[in-house]
Design a protein around this motif. Structure first.
Motif, PDB file in Angstrom:
ATOM      1  N   ILE A 129     -22.498  -2.797  25.457  1.00  0.00           N
ATOM      2  CA  ILE A 129     -23.224  -1.539  25.307  1.00  0.00           C
ATOM      3  C   ILE A 129     -22.540  -0.526  26.276  1.00  0.00           C
ATOM      4  O   ILE A 129     -22.320   0.768  26.014  1.00  0.00           O
ATOM      5  CB  ILE A 129     -24.681  -1.663  25.915  1.00  0.00           C
ATOM      6  CG1 ILE A 129     -25.374  -2.559  25.050  1.00  0.00           C
ATOM      7  CG2 ILE A 129     -25.371  -0.425  26.068  1.00  0.00           C
ATOM      8  CD1 ILE A 129     -26.877  -3.135  25.489  1.00  0.00           C
ATOM      9  N   TYR A 130     -22.090  -0.956  27.465  1.00  0.00           N
ATOM     10  CA  TYR A 130     -21.257  -0.293  28.522  1.00  0.00           C
ATOM     11  C   TYR A 130     -19.846  -0.416  28.711  1.00  0.00           C
ATOM     12  O   TYR A 130     -19.140  -1.609  28.186  1.00  0.00           O
ATOM     13  CB  TYR A 130     -21.921  -0.577  29.870  1.00  0.00           C
ATOM     14  CG  TYR A 130     -23.452  -0.219  29.750  1.00  0.00           C
ATOM     15  CD1 TYR A 130     -23.971   1.029  30.073  1.00  0.00           C
ATOM     16  CD2 TYR A 130     -24.293  -1.388  29.699  1.00  0.00           C
ATOM     17  CE1 TYR A 130     -25.360   1.217  30.283  1.00  0.00           C
ATOM     18  CE2 TYR A 130     -25.829  -1.222  29.636  1.00  0.00           C
ATOM     19  CZ  TYR A 130     -26.258   0.141  29.972  1.00  0.00           C
ATOM     20  OH  TYR A 130     -27.474   0.575  29.989  1.00  0.00           O
ATOM     21  N   ASP A 162     -18.900   2.155  33.603  1.00  0.00           N
ATOM     22  CA  ASP A 162     -20.398   2.009  33.821  1.00  0.00           C
ATOM     23  C   ASP A 162     -20.822   0.611  34.437  1.00  0.00           C
ATOM     24  O   ASP A 162     -21.875   0.587  35.185  1.00  0.00           O
ATOM     25  CB  ASP A 162     -21.017   2.158  32.444  1.00  0.00           C
ATOM     26  CG  ASP A 162     -20.647   3.498  31.872  1.00  0.00           C
ATOM     27  OD1 ASP A 162     -20.709   4.596  32.479  1.00  0.00           O
ATOM     28  OD2 ASP A 162     -20.864   3.862  30.595  1.00  0.00           O
ATOM     29  N   ARG A 205     -24.074  -8.909  26.069  1.00  0.00           N
ATOM     30  CA  ARG A 205     -24.800  -7.530  25.409  1.00  0.00           C
ATOM     31  C   ARG A 205     -24.558  -6.408  26.500  1.00  0.00           C
ATOM     32  O   ARG A 205     -24.436  -5.230  25.672  1.00  0.00           O
ATOM     33  CB  ARG A 205     -26.329  -7.957  25.572  1.00  0.00           C
ATOM     34  CG  ARG A 205     -26.618  -9.180  24.400  1.00  0.00           C
ATOM     35  CD  ARG A 205     -28.001  -9.315  24.706  1.00  0.00           C
ATOM     36  NE  ARG A 205     -28.473 -10.364  23.518  1.00  0.00           N
ATOM     37  CZ  ARG A 205     -29.593 -10.854  23.356  1.00  0.00           C
ATOM     38  NH1 ARG A 205     -30.568 -10.543  23.942  1.00  0.00           N
ATOM     39  NH2 ARG A 205     -29.775 -11.825  22.368  1.00  0.00           N
ATOM     40  N   ILE A 206     -24.212  -6.688  27.504  1.00  0.00           N
ATOM     41  CA  ILE A 206     -24.055  -5.429  28.615  1.00  0.00           C
ATOM     42  C   ILE A 206     -22.709  -4.988  28.196  1.00  0.00           C
ATOM     43  O   ILE A 206     -22.267  -3.813  28.123  1.00  0.00           O
ATOM     44  CB  ILE A 206     -23.954  -5.922  30.124  1.00  0.00           C
ATOM     45  CG1 ILE A 206     -25.494  -6.115  30.455  1.00  0.00           C
ATOM     46  CG2 ILE A 206     -23.361  -4.965  30.876  1.00  0.00           C
ATOM     47  CD1 ILE A 206     -25.500  -6.853  32.030  1.00  0.00           C
ATOM     48  N   SER A 242     -30.025  -0.911  27.410  1.00  0.00           N
ATOM     49  CA  SER A 242     -29.105   0.459  27.134  1.00  0.00           C
ATOM     50  C   SER A 242     -30.156   1.395  27.795  1.00  0.00           C
ATOM     51  O   SER A 242     -29.649   2.474  27.959  1.00  0.00           O
ATOM     52  CB  SER A 242     -28.953   0.592  25.646  1.00  0.00           C
ATOM     53  OG  SER A 242     -30.345   0.791  24.877  1.00  0.00           O
ATOM     54  N   ASP A 243     -31.354   1.091  28.290  1.00  0.00           N
ATOM     55  CA  ASP A 243     -32.308   1.968  29.168  1.00  0.00           C
ATOM     56  C   ASP A 243     -32.754   1.087  30.377  1.00  0.00           C
ATOM     57  O   ASP A 243     -33.851   0.899  30.725  1.00  0.00           O
ATOM     58  CB  ASP A 243     -33.301   2.084  28.174  1.00  0.00           C
ATOM     59  CG  ASP A 243     -34.371   3.377  28.861  1.00  0.00           C
ATOM     60  OD1 ASP A 243     -33.920   4.243  29.780  1.00  0.00           O
ATOM     61  OD2 ASP A 243     -35.480   3.279  28.644  1.00  0.00           O
ATOM     62  N   LYS A 262     -30.487  -5.794  23.557  1.00  0.00           N
ATOM     63  CA  LYS A 262     -29.439  -4.594  23.852  1.00  0.00           C
ATOM     64  C   LYS A 262     -30.343  -3.223  24.060  1.00  0.00           C
ATOM     65  O   LYS A 262     -29.882  -2.479  24.769  1.00  0.00           O
ATOM     66  CB  LYS A 262     -28.376  -4.626  22.433  1.00  0.00           C
ATOM     67  CG  LYS A 262     -27.629  -5.608  22.405  1.00  0.00           C
ATOM     68  CD  LYS A 262     -26.569  -5.416  21.229  1.00  0.00           C
ATOM     69  CE  LYS A 262     -25.535  -6.579  21.224  1.00  0.00           C
ATOM     70  NZ  LYS A 262     -24.379  -6.278  20.265  1.00  0.00           N
ATOM     71  N   THR A 263     -31.282  -3.181  23.233  1.00  0.00           N
ATOM     72  CA  THR A 263     -32.052  -1.811  23.260  1.00  0.00           C
ATOM     73  C   THR A 263     -32.616  -1.721  24.759  1.00  0.00           C
ATOM     74  O   THR A 263     -32.669  -0.646  25.325  1.00  0.00           O
ATOM     75  CB  THR A 263     -33.117  -1.605  22.590  1.00  0.00           C
ATOM     76  OG1 THR A 263     -32.811  -1.935  21.254  1.00  0.00           O
ATOM     77  CG2 THR A 263     -34.231  -0.422  22.618  1.00  0.00           C
TER      78      THR A 263
END
Length: 752
Positions: free
Chosen positions: A170-171, A175, A166-167, A52-53, A48-49
């Motif tokens: 996060i979003y 997004d 996971r996406i 996120s980037d 996930k980290t």
């Protein structure tokens, strides 16, 4: 009987137990299989980290001076946009077509998944569809798919499901849609909706119509099969299906769907590649300069900016419209001139008859050198180079594939004339138009900055400028008669026209320059001296070697078109030569300015204001009544302008320099092989070979009201002192007694 029944029941229970055990074992194996994918045994799953980037390779954009897109540098043709830049009907069309339940699931649509699983895998029904959600497709776009043999599909599908979950964690949905549209591949190796919009419709995503947006969404099913350029009918059919889906899910009504479906598909195709598109020679020069700038920034600031992946924005000095006019002006003229050039030679053309020349060039070919290293005989090498094969070749009618040998191909390209054109804003040095050759894909050599050729009579204004600076008056008269310089092996410069051979005729400086009289140019430099002329050229920004010989007056120095044009800017910029530049600024994708052009301290004035005013009048006379009158008579150019034509020895090079108050233009035409010139001065002279390129450019510029500030500009009126200095007869003939008793000696030693 009872035992038989018991045995049957026992077997049935055993089978059920076996099936249950197999089911449990299969389920455990499935869990283990999924677990092995989850922990990365089949390939790392991004955390996930990391998700996120996300950082996608993004094309760097080259913009003209009005922020219009000129071209791109990229590994993947992708330009990133924000959600606010995406029309709602584009999003609606995407969701309706690719993932109707997108807003209801959390990355995995289990209903679709099991439908596809049973219909595709168990029932072998190809109509089931792909079953992947937009989020799963995004995962595939971001990380691609690995090969694992027969397990490739399940491994990749499960990996994408894990990444999609996971996406989604996060979003938000907007997004995800933005990420998807920025990464999805469209037709012709174009990545992201913005690049596809620019490629097929020449507009930003925000400007797309409903029909255009639906067309691009439609290509996602099979981006080659539904390519709107290659298969317009098929693409239009697919667009209509997207519109039907939008109606089905309530995004548009029936009337809108019918209206859009009944409209024809129209594209405005613009391809941004290295070899094609607008201003390829200019873009290559910009690429070189940006690379040097980034290397300096990366070294100084410990950064790692990459031109091809970091989405930089490079604002240049070029004007897209002016560039388009310049390219069209050059092409239309060069196509006609090429025919004229070939017809004049006919069957005696050097690329056909001069075997020594052809063989000399053949021996420089990489293929010849490669065969030579194999210890082949000369005969074997030539036999190999004469073998024919199908090759794409350049013609003005368009590239075509023909059967040619290497030697045939060499002869084909040897016959082509080439050209260069540049337009500079004299007050700033900004390059507004730049054409380095007739076709970048086939002729990479840049004839604006790379090539240096003899400049011919375009050097004469520098000689006359030096003369005026030395104190010579405009009404100084020189005889047109020839003089032989005995200390230079009997060199006798002559004039081009029989009308200029009268040994008793004397021309003023203005007429001598406007008619480009060779004999007088040499005499003027003899009077002034070579060193002052060279010093004058240096003041005007010329740094190339200048030979200290009398023929310098006739332009035997070799200069680049850019160097010479920059020198001429001094006549339109208060006597100060400008420094040409290409790049205004470089920004990163977040808008941070990495580089901003800062004008250097201006050079000193190269000559006085009085000299400048006189020289402008001299060169206006060249346009109005001298060697460049075709600008007025043939091309009907009425602009206030000054200029100078140039033709070199054996008609190898044609030049034309043109000065207007806000634009200085230079053009050159010739063959890249110095041994091949024009067959006659009538064809090869600068007025016929190079002048029309400028004329065609100005004709287009004059018709465009957006450039009235350039085309309607006027030179300042000369001062009263200059008007009085110019007030004399353009020529005078020696009187009877001077002709009778004057010097008859023809020979004179050249001296400084």
């Amino acid at each position: 009987m009872l035992n038989l029944k018991k045995n049957t029941q026992k077997k049935k229970k055993n089978w059920i137990a076996l099936i249950i055990k197999i089911g449990i074992a299969g389920f455990i194996l499935l869990l283990l299989f999924i677990g092995s994918i989850y922990v990365g045994l089949w390939g790392k799953i991004p955390s996930k980290t990391e998700l996120s980037d996300l950082k996608q390779a993004e094309a760097s954009l080259i913009l003209d001076n009005n922020k219009a897109l000129l071209g791109k540098y990229f590994v993947f043709d992708r330009s990133i946009i924000e959600y606010k830049d995406i029309p709602q009907y584009l999003i609606d069309g995407l969701v309706a077509t690719e993932d109707a339940r997108f807003y209801e699931h959390e990355g995995i649509d289990y209903r679709s998944f099991f439908r596809v699983f049973f219909k595709s895998l168990l029932l072998q029904d190809d109509s089931a569809g792909g079953g992947s959600t937009i989020t799963q497709q995004l995962a595939k776009n971001l990380y691609g798919r690995d090969k694992h043999g027969i397990l490739s599909l399940p491994v990749n599908k499960i990996s994408e499901m894990i990444i999609a979950s996971r996406i989604e964690a996060i979003y938000d949905k907007n997004d995800i849609l933005t990420l998807y549209l920025n990464t999805v591949p469209f037709s012709e190796n174009t990545f992201g909706i913005e690049s596809a919009s620019q490629r097929f419709f020449n507009k930003t995503t925000h400007e797309l119509s409903l029909s255009e947006a639906s067309t691009l969404v439609g290509t996602l099913k099979a981006n080659h099969s539904y390519n709107p350029r290659l298969f317009p009918e098929r693409s239009q059919f697919r667009r209509d299906i997207v519109l039907q889906q939008m109606e089905k899910y309530g995004y548009i009504d029936n009337a809108t769907r019918l209206k859009e479906s009944n409209s024809p598909l129209k594209i405005d195709y613009h391809k941004f590649t290295y070899n094609e598109g607008l201003a390829p020679y200019f873009r290559e020069q910009v690429r070189k300069q940006v690379t040097r700038v980034l290397d300096s920034i990366n070294h100084t600031d410990q950064t790692d900016y990459d031109l091809y992946t970091d989405g930089l924005k490079i604002t240049t000095t070029l004007d897209n419209t002016m560039q388009e006019y310049a390219e069209k002006g050059m092409t239309s003229h060069m196509e006609r001139l090429q025919v004229q050039f070939e017809n004049a030679y006919g069957a005696s053309a050097p690329w056909l008859k001069n075997e020594a020349l052809v063989n000399e060039i053949v021996k420089k070919l990489p293929e010849y050198k490669r065969l030579k290293t194999k210890k082949l005989t000369e005969s074997q090498i030539m036999d190999s180079l004469r073998k024919k094969s199908k090759k794409p070749i350049f013609t003005y009618e368009g590239d075509t594939i023909v059967s040619l040998s290497t030697i045939d191909s060499l002869k084909h390209y040897l016959k082509f004339l080439n050209a260069g054109f540049v337009a500079i804003e004299p007050q700033t040095g900004a390059v507004r138009a730049y054409v380095g050759g007739v076709n970048f894909e086939h002729f990479k050599y840049d004839h604006v900055t790379m090539g240096k050729r003899q400049v011919g009579s375009t050097f004469k204004p520098i000689v006359y400028t030096a003369a005026l600076e030395s104190g010579m008056e405009p009404c100084t008269y020189f005889s047109v008669k020839e003089i032989t310089y005995t200390d230079k092996d009997g060199w006798t410069p002559s004039n081009a026209s029989d009308e200029e051979q009268d040994p008793y005729m004397n021309y003023s400086l203005e007429k001598a320059l406007s008619r480009s009289i060779n004999t007088i140019a040499v005499k003027v430099m003899e009077t002034v001296g070579i060193n002052p002329v060279i010093a004058q050229a240096r003041k005007m920004g010329i740094i190339s070697d200048l030979p200290k010989v009398p023929s310098l007056a006739l332009g035997t120095a070799e200069l680049s078109l850019m160097e010479l044009t920059a020198a001429y800017t001094s006549y339109a910029n208060q006597s100060i030569p400008s420094r040409p530049y290409f790049i205004e600024k470089i920004e990163n994708k977040d808008g941070k300015i990495l580089y901003q052009y800062k004008p250097k301290a201006p050079l000193e004035a190269a000559f006085s204001a009085r000299t400048r005013e006189i020289m402008i009048q001299f060169m206006k006379a060249t346009i109005d009544e001298g060697t460049a009158t075709r600008m007025r008579t043939t091309y009907d150019i009425t602009n206030d302008m000054a200029g100078k034509t140039g033709t070199t020895q054996d008609n190898r090079d044609g030049w034309f320099m043109s000065i207007t108050p806000h634009l200085v233009m230079g053009s050159w035409v010739g063959n890249d092989n110095h041994q091949i010139g024009f067959s006659s001065t009538g064809i090869g002279q600068g007025a016929n070979s190079a002048l029309p390129i400028v004329a065609n450019f100005l004709n287009r510029l004059n018709k465009d009201s957006d450039f009235n500030n350039i085309t309607n500009a006027k030179f300042n009126s000369p001062s009263q002192d200059v008007l009085e200095a110019l007030d004399c007869e353009p020529d005078k003939r020696d009187g009877f007694f001077k002709r009778l008793f004057g010097k008859k000696k023809k020979e004179k030693v050249f001296g400084e």
